[in-house]
Design a protein around this motif. Structure first.
Motif, PDB file in Angstrom:
ATOM      1  N   MET A   1       0.818  -1.278  -0.078  1.00 52.80           N
ATOM      2  CA  MET A   1      -0.048   0.094   0.063  1.00 52.80           C
ATOM      3  C   MET A   1       0.919   1.221  -0.108  1.00 52.80           C
ATOM      4  O   MET A   1       0.606   2.060  -0.698  1.00 52.80           O
ATOM      5  N   LEU A   2       1.932   1.318   0.849  1.00 57.43           N
ATOM      6  CA  LEU A   2       2.804   2.649   0.828  1.00 57.43           C
ATOM      7  C   LEU A   2       3.308   2.752  -0.397  1.00 57.43           C
ATOM      8  O   LEU A   2       3.651   3.932  -0.988  1.00 57.43           O
ATOM      9  N   THR A   3       3.872   1.682  -1.386  1.00 55.88           N
ATOM     10  CA  THR A   3       4.366   2.174  -2.427  1.00 55.88           C
ATOM     11  C   THR A   3       3.342   2.522  -3.428  1.00 55.88           C
ATOM     12  O   THR A   3       3.827   3.684  -4.338  1.00 55.88           O
ATOM     13  N   GLN A   4       2.182   2.112  -3.385  1.00 56.58           N
ATOM     14  CA  GLN A   4       1.085   2.600  -4.296  1.00 56.58           C
ATOM     15  C   GLN A   4       1.028   3.947  -3.973  1.00 56.58           C
ATOM     16  O   GLN A   4       0.683   5.052  -4.824  1.00 56.58           O
ATOM     17  N   MET A   5       0.947   4.592  -2.773  1.00 51.39           N
ATOM     18  CA  MET A   5       0.437   5.760  -2.249  1.00 51.39           C
ATOM     19  C   MET A   5       1.554   6.816  -2.808  1.00 51.39           C
ATOM     20  O   MET A   5       1.313   7.835  -3.466  1.00 51.39           O
ATOM     21  N   GLU A   6       2.816   6.109  -2.730  1.00 55.22           N
ATOM     22  CA  GLU A   6       4.078   6.982  -3.026  1.00 55.22           C
ATOM     23  C   GLU A   6       4.022   7.154  -4.629  1.00 55.22           C
ATOM     24  O   GLU A   6       4.471   8.170  -5.167  1.00 55.22           O
ATOM     25  N   ALA A   7       3.633   6.135  -5.240  1.00 57.93           N
ATOM     26  CA  ALA A   7       3.659   6.201  -6.745  1.00 57.93           C
ATOM     27  C   ALA A   7       2.366   6.977  -7.471  1.00 57.93           C
ATOM     28  O   ALA A   7       2.257   7.529  -8.454  1.00 57.93           O
ATOM     29  N   PHE A   8       1.245   7.245  -6.577  1.00 55.13           N
ATOM     30  CA  PHE A   8       0.244   7.852  -7.231  1.00 55.13           C
ATOM     31  C   PHE A   8       0.242   9.368  -7.305  1.00 55.13           C
ATOM     32  O   PHE A   8       0.897  10.082  -6.694  1.00 55.13           O
ATOM     33  N   GLU A   9       0.086   9.717  -8.764  1.00 57.12           N
ATOM     34  CA  GLU A   9       0.150  10.943  -9.199  1.00 57.12           C
ATOM     35  C   GLU A   9      -0.843  11.959  -8.739  1.00 57.12           C
ATOM     36  O   GLU A   9      -0.583  13.194  -8.861  1.00 57.12           O
ATOM     37  N   GLY A  10      -2.087  11.580  -8.491  1.00 58.55           N
ATOM     38  CA  GLY A  10      -3.109  12.490  -8.217  1.00 58.55           C
ATOM     39  C   GLY A  10      -3.260  12.929  -6.659  1.00 58.55           C
ATOM     40  O   GLY A  10      -2.243  12.756  -5.948  1.00 58.55           O
ATOM     41  N   LEU A  18     -10.031   5.588  13.106  1.00 60.85           N
ATOM     42  CA  LEU A  18      -8.879   4.898  13.840  1.00 60.85           C
ATOM     43  C   LEU A  18      -7.379   5.204  13.607  1.00 60.85           C
ATOM     44  O   LEU A  18      -6.583   4.571  13.072  1.00 60.85           O
ATOM     45  N   LEU A  19      -7.354   6.375  13.543  1.00 60.29           N
ATOM     46  CA  LEU A  19      -5.864   7.254  13.196  1.00 60.29           C
ATOM     47  C   LEU A  19      -4.847   6.562  14.265  1.00 60.29           C
ATOM     48  O   LEU A  19      -3.693   6.316  13.756  1.00 60.29           O
ATOM     49  N   ASP A  20      -5.365   6.254  15.307  1.00 59.03           N
ATOM     50  CA  ASP A  20      -4.100   5.768  16.362  1.00 59.03           C
ATOM     51  C   ASP A  20      -3.905   4.308  15.955  1.00 59.03           C
ATOM     52  O   ASP A  20      -2.429   4.005  16.326  1.00 59.03           O
ATOM     53  N   GLY A  21      -4.224   3.644  14.909  1.00 62.79           N
ATOM     54  CA  GLY A  21      -4.090   2.523  14.767  1.00 62.79           C
ATOM     55  C   GLY A  21      -2.813   2.265  13.668  1.00 62.79           C
ATOM     56  O   GLY A  21      -2.483   1.370  12.944  1.00 62.79           O
ATOM     57  N   PHE A  22      -2.753   3.723  12.771  1.00 59.25           N
ATOM     58  CA  PHE A  22      -1.563   3.672  11.692  1.00 59.25           C
ATOM     59  C   PHE A  22      -0.064   3.519  12.166  1.00 59.25           C
ATOM     60  O   PHE A  22      -0.081   4.489  13.269  1.00 59.25           O
ATOM     61  N   GLU A  23       0.499   3.112  11.499  1.00 56.96           N
ATOM     62  CA  GLU A  23       1.983   3.183  12.013  1.00 56.96           C
ATOM     63  C   GLU A  23       2.463   4.516  11.524  1.00 56.96           C
ATOM     64  O   GLU A  23       2.036   5.090  10.529  1.00 56.96           O
ATOM     65  N   GLN A  24       3.743   5.000  12.003  1.00 49.38           N
ATOM     66  CA  GLN A  24       4.242   6.355  11.544  1.00 49.38           C
ATOM     67  C   GLN A  24       4.896   6.267  10.141  1.00 49.38           C
ATOM     68  O   GLN A  24       4.582   7.264   9.393  1.00 49.38           O
ATOM     69  N   ALA A  25       5.070   5.149   9.590  1.00 46.89           N
ATOM     70  CA  ALA A  25       5.388   5.289   8.464  1.00 46.89           C
ATOM     71  C   ALA A  25       4.535   5.399   7.180  1.00 46.89           C
ATOM     72  O   ALA A  25       4.646   5.916   6.266  1.00 46.89           O
ATOM     73  N   VAL A  26       3.290   4.892   7.703  1.00 46.28           N
ATOM     74  CA  VAL A  26       1.905   5.256   6.762  1.00 46.28           C
ATOM     75  C   VAL A  26       1.842   6.916   7.058  1.00 46.28           C
ATOM     76  O   VAL A  26       1.631   7.467   6.005  1.00 46.28           O
ATOM     77  N   LEU A  27       1.528   7.446   8.017  1.00 46.07           N
ATOM     78  CA  LEU A  27       1.387   8.774   8.299  1.00 46.07           C
ATOM     79  C   LEU A  27       2.115   9.770   7.689  1.00 46.07           C
ATOM     80  O   LEU A  27       1.686  10.850   7.489  1.00 46.07           O
ATOM     81  N   ARG A  28       3.637   9.353   7.706  1.00 47.89           N
ATOM     82  CA  ARG A  28       4.541  10.230   7.019  1.00 47.89           C
ATOM     83  C   ARG A  28       4.330  10.347   5.590  1.00 47.89           C
ATOM     84  O   ARG A  28       4.785  11.437   4.854  1.00 47.89           O
ATOM     85  N   ARG A  29       3.457   9.365   4.880  1.00 48.05           N
ATOM     86  CA  ARG A  29       3.257   9.599   3.689  1.00 48.05           C
ATOM     87  C   ARG A  29       2.091  10.570   3.158  1.00 48.05           C
ATOM     88  O   ARG A  29       1.874  11.022   2.030  1.00 48.05           O
ATOM     89  N   PHE A  30       1.346  11.271   4.242  1.00 47.28           N
ATOM     90  CA  PHE A  30       0.324  12.244   4.168  1.00 47.28           C
ATOM     91  C   PHE A  30       1.103  13.594   4.193  1.00 47.28           C
ATOM     92  O   PHE A  30       1.538  14.091   5.250  1.00 47.28           O
ATOM     93  N   ASP A  31       0.751  14.560   3.260  1.00 48.53           N
ATOM     94  CA  ASP A  31       1.309  15.869   2.931  1.00 48.53           C
ATOM     95  C   ASP A  31       0.532  16.751   4.243  1.00 48.53           C
ATOM     96  O   ASP A  31       1.022  17.537   4.900  1.00 48.53           O
ATOM     97  N   LEU A  32      -0.746  16.281   4.566  1.00 47.30           N
ATOM     98  CA  LEU A  32      -1.588  16.904   5.590  1.00 47.30           C
ATOM     99  C   LEU A  32      -2.378  16.117   5.915  1.00 47.30           C
ATOM    100  O   LEU A  32      -2.971  15.251   5.523  1.00 47.30           O
TER     101      LEU A  32
END
Length: 122
Positions: A1-10, A18-32
């Motif tokens: 999923m992380l790879t697909q998020m990084e490759a997504f152009e849009g 359930l934000l508390d259930g996300f790992e920091q690696a996932v949260l770092r992929r979001f700009d906001l």
């Protein structure tokens, strides 16, 4: 999923309760990231007063405010659910509205009633 998020152009928009259930690696992929928390006591009171006015009900009493403050994890969505319910069972006072809010929020207080996606570790 992380790879697909990084490759997504849009523009990628995600929402979770359930934000508390996300790992920091996932949260770092979001700009906001935005967190919409539960209403504080003053916000809950102002919304109750507004709903009472909109329904032509008398101004809520101080004792009603004390009841409202004791409701945990209250959201604008809880008010919306009570408004929809009152189309079928109209309340005739702000106190009745708070009773319906208490009932609505009581459903959330049991962790077994929690909905959403849960990440399971293997």
């Amino acid at each position: 999923m992380l790879t697909q998020m990084e490759a997504f152009e849009g523009v990628f928009i995600a929402s979770t309760n359930l934000l508390d259930g996300f790992e920091q690696a996932v949260l770092r992929r979001f700009d906001l990231t935005l967190r919409f928390d539960y209403l504080c006591a003053d916000q809950a009171w102002m919304l109750l007063c507004r709903e009472a006015r909109a329904r032509g009900l008398p101004q809520p009493l101080a004792v009603t405010r004390a009841r409202l403050v004791r409701i945990h994890a209250i959201t604008p969505g809880d008010y919306a659910a009570v408004v929809r319910r009152h189309r079928f069972y109209p309340g005739h006072s702000a106190e009745a509205f708070v009773t319906a809010l208490e009932e609505e929020c009581a459903l959330k207080e049991d962790p077994a009633q929690r909905m959403g996606f849960v990440r399971v570790s293997s």
